[in-house]
Design a protein around this motif. Structure first.
Motif, PDB file in Angstrom:
ATOM      1  N   CYS A   7     -10.729 -47.986   1.112  1.00 42.12           N
ATOM      2  CA  CYS A   7     -10.632 -46.724   0.361  1.00 42.12           C
ATOM      3  C   CYS A   7      -9.488 -45.831   0.825  1.00 42.12           C
ATOM      4  CB  CYS A   7     -11.952 -45.966   0.416  1.00 42.12           C
ATOM      5  SG  CYS A   7     -12.399 -45.342   2.051  1.00 42.12           S
ATOM      6  N   SER A   8      -8.794 -46.220   1.881  1.00 43.29           N
ATOM      7  CA  SER A   8      -7.638 -45.483   2.417  1.00 43.29           C
ATOM      8  C   SER A   8      -7.977 -44.129   3.006  1.00 43.29           C
ATOM      9  CB  SER A   8      -6.549 -45.330   1.339  1.00 43.29           C
ATOM     10  OG  SER A   8      -6.127 -46.602   0.912  1.00 43.29           O
ATOM     11  N   ARG A   9      -9.262 -43.881   3.304  1.00 45.03           N
ATOM     12  CA  ARG A   9      -9.636 -42.622   3.949  1.00 45.03           C
ATOM     13  C   ARG A   9      -9.388 -42.710   5.439  1.00 45.03           C
ATOM     14  NH1 ARG A   9     -15.585 -40.856   2.569  1.00 45.03           N
ATOM     15  NH2 ARG A   9     -15.327 -39.793   4.519  1.00 45.03           N
ATOM     16  N   PRO A  10      -8.789 -41.654   6.010  1.00 43.33           N
ATOM     17  CA  PRO A  10      -8.578 -41.651   7.462  1.00 43.33           C
ATOM     18  C   PRO A  10      -9.832 -41.175   8.204  1.00 43.33           C
ATOM     19  CG  PRO A  10      -7.576 -39.719   6.484  1.00 43.33           C
ATOM     20  CD  PRO A  10      -8.154 -40.522   5.347  1.00 43.33           C
ATOM     21  N   PHE A  50      -9.655 -20.929   6.572  1.00 47.72           N
ATOM     22  CA  PHE A  50      -9.801 -21.445   7.936  1.00 47.72           C
ATOM     23  C   PHE A  50      -8.718 -22.462   8.263  1.00 47.72           C
ATOM     24  CE2 PHE A  50     -14.652 -21.009   7.214  1.00 47.72           C
ATOM     25  CZ  PHE A  50     -14.581 -19.646   7.360  1.00 47.72           C
ATOM     26  N   GLY A  51      -8.252 -23.172   7.246  1.00 43.39           N
ATOM     27  CA  GLY A  51      -7.280 -24.233   7.446  1.00 43.39           C
ATOM     28  C   GLY A  51      -7.483 -25.312   6.403  1.00 43.39           C
ATOM     29  N   PRO A  52      -6.750 -26.410   6.531  1.00 43.11           N
ATOM     30  CA  PRO A  52      -6.851 -27.474   5.530  1.00 43.11           C
ATOM     31  C   PRO A  52      -8.201 -28.187   5.573  1.00 43.11           C
ATOM     32  CG  PRO A  52      -5.363 -28.123   7.301  1.00 43.11           C
ATOM     33  CD  PRO A  52      -5.756 -26.704   7.556  1.00 43.11           C
ATOM     34  N   ILE A  53      -8.689 -28.524   4.400  1.00 49.81           N
ATOM     35  CA  ILE A  53      -9.919 -29.307   4.288  1.00 49.81           C
ATOM     36  C   ILE A  53      -9.683 -30.454   3.316  1.00 49.81           C
ATOM     37  CG2 ILE A  53     -11.482 -27.385   4.815  1.00 49.81           C
ATOM     38  CD1 ILE A  53     -12.138 -27.281   1.812  1.00 49.81           C
ATOM     39  N   GLN A  54     -10.466 -31.479   3.473  1.00 46.37           N
ATOM     40  CA  GLN A  54     -10.446 -32.588   2.530  1.00 46.37           C
ATOM     41  C   GLN A  54     -11.840 -32.720   1.937  1.00 46.37           C
ATOM     42  OE1 GLN A  54      -9.539 -33.794   5.990  1.00 46.37           O
ATOM     43  NE2 GLN A  54      -7.607 -32.783   5.589  1.00 46.37           N
ATOM     44  N   THR A  68     -12.899 -34.138  11.262  1.00 42.41           N
ATOM     45  CA  THR A  68     -14.156 -34.844  11.023  1.00 42.41           C
ATOM     46  C   THR A  68     -14.993 -34.037  10.034  1.00 42.41           C
ATOM     47  OG1 THR A  68     -15.286 -33.763  12.881  1.00 42.41           O
ATOM     48  CG2 THR A  68     -14.158 -35.848  13.348  1.00 42.41           C
ATOM     49  N   ARG A  69     -16.102 -34.610   9.630  1.00 41.45           N
ATOM     50  CA  ARG A  69     -16.984 -33.946   8.663  1.00 41.45           C
ATOM     51  C   ARG A  69     -17.604 -32.690   9.280  1.00 41.45           C
ATOM     52  NH1 ARG A  69     -20.113 -39.498   7.570  1.00 41.45           N
ATOM     53  NH2 ARG A  69     -19.870 -39.500   9.796  1.00 41.45           N
ATOM     54  N   PHE A  70     -17.657 -31.616   8.474  1.00 39.58           N
ATOM     55  CA  PHE A  70     -18.262 -30.396   8.988  1.00 39.58           C
ATOM     56  C   PHE A  70     -19.270 -29.781   8.029  1.00 39.58           C
ATOM     57  CE2 PHE A  70     -14.572 -28.791   6.711  1.00 39.58           C
ATOM     58  CZ  PHE A  70     -15.048 -27.653   6.087  1.00 39.58           C
ATOM     59  N   ALA A  71     -19.333 -30.225   6.789  1.00 36.54           N
ATOM     60  CA  ALA A  71     -20.279 -29.678   5.820  1.00 36.54           C
ATOM     61  C   ALA A  71     -20.459 -30.671   4.681  1.00 36.54           C
ATOM     62  CB  ALA A  71     -19.792 -28.332   5.278  1.00 36.54           C
ATOM     63  N   PHE A  72     -21.580 -30.504   3.979  1.00 38.40           N
ATOM     64  CA  PHE A  72     -21.909 -31.391   2.873  1.00 38.40           C
ATOM     65  C   PHE A  72     -22.417 -30.561   1.702  1.00 38.40           C
ATOM     66  CE2 PHE A  72     -22.895 -33.290   6.956  1.00 38.40           C
ATOM     67  CZ  PHE A  72     -22.131 -34.440   6.933  1.00 38.40           C
ATOM     68  N   VAL A  73     -21.836 -30.719   0.537  1.00 39.81           N
ATOM     69  CA  VAL A  73     -22.375 -30.115  -0.677  1.00 39.81           C
ATOM     70  C   VAL A  73     -23.309 -31.162  -1.261  1.00 39.81           C
ATOM     71  CG1 VAL A  73     -21.849 -29.259  -2.987  1.00 39.81           C
ATOM     72  CG2 VAL A  73     -20.374 -28.642  -1.059  1.00 39.81           C
ATOM     73  N   ILE A  74     -24.609 -30.841  -1.265  1.00 39.22           N
ATOM     74  CA  ILE A  74     -25.597 -31.845  -1.646  1.00 39.22           C
ATOM     75  C   ILE A  74     -26.109 -31.681  -3.069  1.00 39.22           C
ATOM     76  CG2 ILE A  74     -26.302 -32.336   0.721  1.00 39.22           C
ATOM     77  CD1 ILE A  74     -28.745 -30.499   0.253  1.00 39.22           C
ATOM     78  N   TYR A 133     -16.517 -25.458  10.717  1.00 36.84           N
ATOM     79  CA  TYR A 133     -15.136 -25.906  10.544  1.00 36.84           C
ATOM     80  C   TYR A 133     -14.490 -26.179  11.901  1.00 36.84           C
ATOM     81  CZ  TYR A 133     -10.277 -26.128   9.110  1.00 36.84           C
ATOM     82  OH  TYR A 133      -8.982 -26.551   8.911  1.00 36.84           O
ATOM     83  N   ALA A 134     -14.714 -25.301  12.872  1.00 30.61           N
ATOM     84  CA  ALA A 134     -14.136 -25.483  14.209  1.00 30.61           C
ATOM     85  C   ALA A 134     -14.645 -26.783  14.838  1.00 30.61           C
ATOM     86  CB  ALA A 134     -14.466 -24.293  15.104  1.00 30.61           C
ATOM     87  N   ILE A 135     -15.914 -27.103  14.632  1.00 32.47           N
ATOM     88  CA  ILE A 135     -16.448 -28.367  15.141  1.00 32.47           C
ATOM     89  C   ILE A 135     -15.763 -29.527  14.424  1.00 32.47           C
ATOM     90  CG2 ILE A 135     -18.522 -29.814  15.232  1.00 32.47           C
ATOM     91  CD1 ILE A 135     -20.110 -27.132  15.574  1.00 32.47           C
ATOM     92  N   GLY A 136     -15.555 -29.396  13.122  1.00 28.64           N
ATOM     93  CA  GLY A 136     -14.872 -30.436  12.362  1.00 28.64           C
ATOM     94  C   GLY A 136     -13.413 -30.606  12.736  1.00 28.64           C
ATOM     95  N   LYS A 137     -12.813 -29.552  13.243  1.00 27.17           N
ATOM     96  CA  LYS A 137     -11.431 -29.616  13.723  1.00 27.17           C
ATOM     97  C   LYS A 137     -11.393 -30.089  15.168  1.00 27.17           C
ATOM     98  CE  LYS A 137      -7.757 -28.174  12.244  1.00 27.17           C
ATOM     99  NZ  LYS A 137      -6.694 -28.898  11.522  1.00 27.17           N
TER     100      LYS A 137
END
Length: 139
Positions: A7-10, A50-54, A68-74, A133-137
């Motif tokens: 899937c080419s995801r980093p 906060f900064g860039p997100i994917q 890394t992952r920091f949140a989920f829209v469920i 976000y800080a944890i994800g960064k």
């Protein structure tokens, strides 16, 4: 960094377990109400400060990541957005989370948040979003 050959995801970790099926973020947004789409866009605009997100789609959610992952829209309902913020400790003393639960077999606590109005992303919620976000960064 490792990139999935399918899937080419980093990912930060080599051979990171993930879903690389055919779902897109657009699949989740298709057919949603103007209210929930506006809330989702407002959430993304706040997070962008906060900064860039994917954004990545899985079978059942939209994953938000920094490094890394920091949140989920469920769930995007008719007039709300449900999301989960994972932390390694429970934050019980708050006015924003409607449910906090420990993930079985781990030290992770999922904090469930429902956004119904743009004003729901207040200073308290922004504080928790920034912490996630800080944890994800990996800050």
């Amino acid at each position: 960094m490792w990139t999935c050959p399918l899937c080419s995801r980093p990912f930060k970790q080599t051979n990171q377990q993930h879903y690389c099926g055919g779902k897109t973020v657009g699949d989740f947004l298709r057919g949603k109400s103007d209210v929930s789409l506006a809330l989702f866009d407002h959430l993304l605009a706040k997070l962008a400060t906060f900064g860039p997100i994917q954004l990545h789609a899985t079978k059942s959610m939209i994953v938000l990541s920094a490094v890394t992952r920091f949140a989920f829209v469920i769930n995007l309902g008719r007039n709300f957005v449900d999301m989960v913020l994972p932390f390694n400790e429970p934050y019980y003393d708050n006015l924003c989370f409607r449910k906090i639960g420990q993930v079985p077999g781990s030290n992770q606590y999922n904090h469930h948040l429902r956004l119904m109005f743009a004003e729901d992303i207040n200073e308290e919620v922004l504080g928790y979003l920034q912490k996630a976000y800080a944890i994800g960064k990996n800050v």
